[in-house]
Write an enzyme that holds these catalytic residues in place. Sequence first.
Site, PDB file in Angstrom:
ATOM      1  N   ARG A  60      40.255  11.146  27.720  1.00 46.07           N
ATOM      2  CA  ARG A  60      41.441  11.170  28.565  1.00 46.07           C
ATOM      3  C   ARG A  60      42.354   9.986  28.285  1.00 46.07           C
ATOM      4  NH1 ARG A  60      40.379  10.528  34.226  1.00 46.07           N
ATOM      5  NH2 ARG A  60      42.623  10.830  34.309  1.00 46.07           N
ATOM      6  N   ARG A 104      42.676   6.765  47.083  1.00 44.36           N
ATOM      7  CA  ARG A 104      44.021   6.807  46.527  1.00 44.36           C
ATOM      8  C   ARG A 104      44.906   7.844  47.228  1.00 44.36           C
ATOM      9  NH1 ARG A 104      43.643   6.780  40.086  1.00 44.36           N
ATOM     10  NH2 ARG A 104      42.230   8.511  40.372  1.00 44.36           N
ATOM     11  N   ASP A 142      42.307  -1.823  35.759  1.00 45.92           N
ATOM     12  CA  ASP A 142      41.885  -0.968  34.654  1.00 45.92           C
ATOM     13  C   ASP A 142      41.137  -1.727  33.556  1.00 45.92           C
ATOM     14  OD1 ASP A 142      42.801   1.312  35.807  1.00 45.92           O
ATOM     15  OD2 ASP A 142      44.557   1.562  34.525  1.00 45.92           O
ATOM     16  N   CYS A 187      40.018  10.654  38.366  1.00 48.39           N
ATOM     17  CA  CYS A 187      38.773   9.894  38.437  1.00 48.39           C
ATOM     18  C   CYS A 187      38.393   9.589  39.879  1.00 48.39           C
ATOM     19  CB  CYS A 187      38.918   8.580  37.671  1.00 48.39           C
ATOM     20  SG  CYS A 187      38.936   8.755  35.889  1.00 48.39           S
ATOM     21  N   LYS A 199      48.995   5.800  27.663  1.00 48.83           N
ATOM     22  CA  LYS A 199      48.890   7.040  28.436  1.00 48.83           C
ATOM     23  C   LYS A 199      49.660   6.920  29.748  1.00 48.83           C
ATOM     24  CE  LYS A 199      45.712   7.669  31.372  1.00 48.83           C
ATOM     25  NZ  LYS A 199      44.853   8.144  32.467  1.00 48.83           N
ATOM     26  N   ASN A 200      49.510   5.773  30.419  1.00 45.61           N
ATOM     27  CA  ASN A 200      50.122   5.600  31.729  1.00 45.61           C
ATOM     28  C   ASN A 200      51.635   5.496  31.668  1.00 45.61           C
ATOM     29  OD1 ASN A 200      47.615   5.680  32.923  1.00 45.61           O
ATOM     30  ND2 ASN A 200      47.401   3.455  33.075  1.00 45.61           N
TER      31      ASN A 200
END
Length: 460
Positions: free
Chosen positions: A439, A160, A347, A155, A22-23
């Site tokens: 997600r 951030r 992660d 999230c 996904k990233n």
Amino acid sequence: MDRIRLTGGNPLNGEIPISGAKNAALPLMIASLLTDEPLVLTNVPRLTDIATLARLLAELGVEIEVLNSSGAWETLTTPIEGRLTLANEQARRLAGFGPDATYKPGGRTLRLTARTIASTHADYDLVSKMRASFWVLGPLLARCGHADVSLPGGCAIGTRPVDLHLQGMEKLGATIELDKGYVIAAAKDGLKGAEVRFSMPSVGATHNVLMAAVLADGVTRIENAAREPEINNLADCLNAMGAKIEGLGTSTLTVTGVERLHGAEVAVVCDRIEAGTYAMAAAMTGGDVTLSGVDASLFEAALQALTAAGVDVDVTPADNTIRIRRNGTALSPVDIVTQPYPAFPTDLQAQFMALMTMADGNAQMTETIFENRFMHVQELARLGALISLHGDRAIVSGVKSLRGAPVMATDLRASVSLVIAGLAAEGETVISRVYHLDRGFERLEDKLSACGADISRLPG
């Protein structure tokens, strides 16, 4: 909202195909804004974040097509009143739901074409749902000279801030204003190459500045750039489109701007976080699981931690497989510290903490990336875990057994830590708010049940 029900105690045995990351897929999709020619992406995972970004790109003018099972291109975007939109049904298909919801290895093939940019406004309703949406700022500035993009959401695992993104754009010659929750950026005379040095390696800021710099006039040097594999995937894609980027895999990227980019075909790199997650699930339950379609070099620190915990890890680079085995041996406690790549990834911190809840002794988890990434601790405690918090450190005292209970997902990675714990817990565990899982994990319950897990989705 859907829930996931699972009954623990079954060892995992079998093969789990690893999806595209996904990233990596998200910035690759955003790169389509940089050219008026088609960008074809293969191995795109079926996730709600993919659908969310597709909605935003459609509003900006990107035509999105999917290669269907018969080998024909099927258009997902529809013109309404002069603008493109993505219908709910098409968004659900991109998210992995609908008529072809059953997991199919290999991901989707998407073709994205931004012949014209219909809008440079990225609305709050979409950007607030997913932080990566903010990365459209750089490409819009580079191609159009202006953009107004909502401040991001995602999230709730930390503040951030986007200051590194904005400072990078200003270095490239853009003017930045903040107005009512939006970043208003302009570069009337185009972006100019510059020296950009980040105070800390930021994946998002590196993505954003890199995409802006490829069309800037002159040479841009990005110092202290993030080194994650997803950065390399994007840089490889941009180079295939005609960009000139050097220094891939290092903390210094040199970008020589070009006048225009063309189309290309690029594969999404394998998801190292998904692979690490299933490796930890296999270690938690015992058994014998082979992860296929995965590059072990992308998450060596996590595999080293598993080995230190007493898990057998066999890597076969020629086949792109990793075999994870633990047959009755006790788990040894292992301390980890999350740091930027290539160190142990933040992660995977929640997943490794879940594994350590049943280790023979105490393990210390130190989180240096996000200040609020221990929200899963209280939910793991509901399953019987013994964890004490001390600022940026969590001390996990291993227990003999966990007990099933109703728990609630708080963010993407925290939610899957509850799955890992529930797979080994006695009795039934029901996890609510699993939209977080959708997600970032493609058909998680299908992949685990194929290896013997007693897991199912309960429709909301």
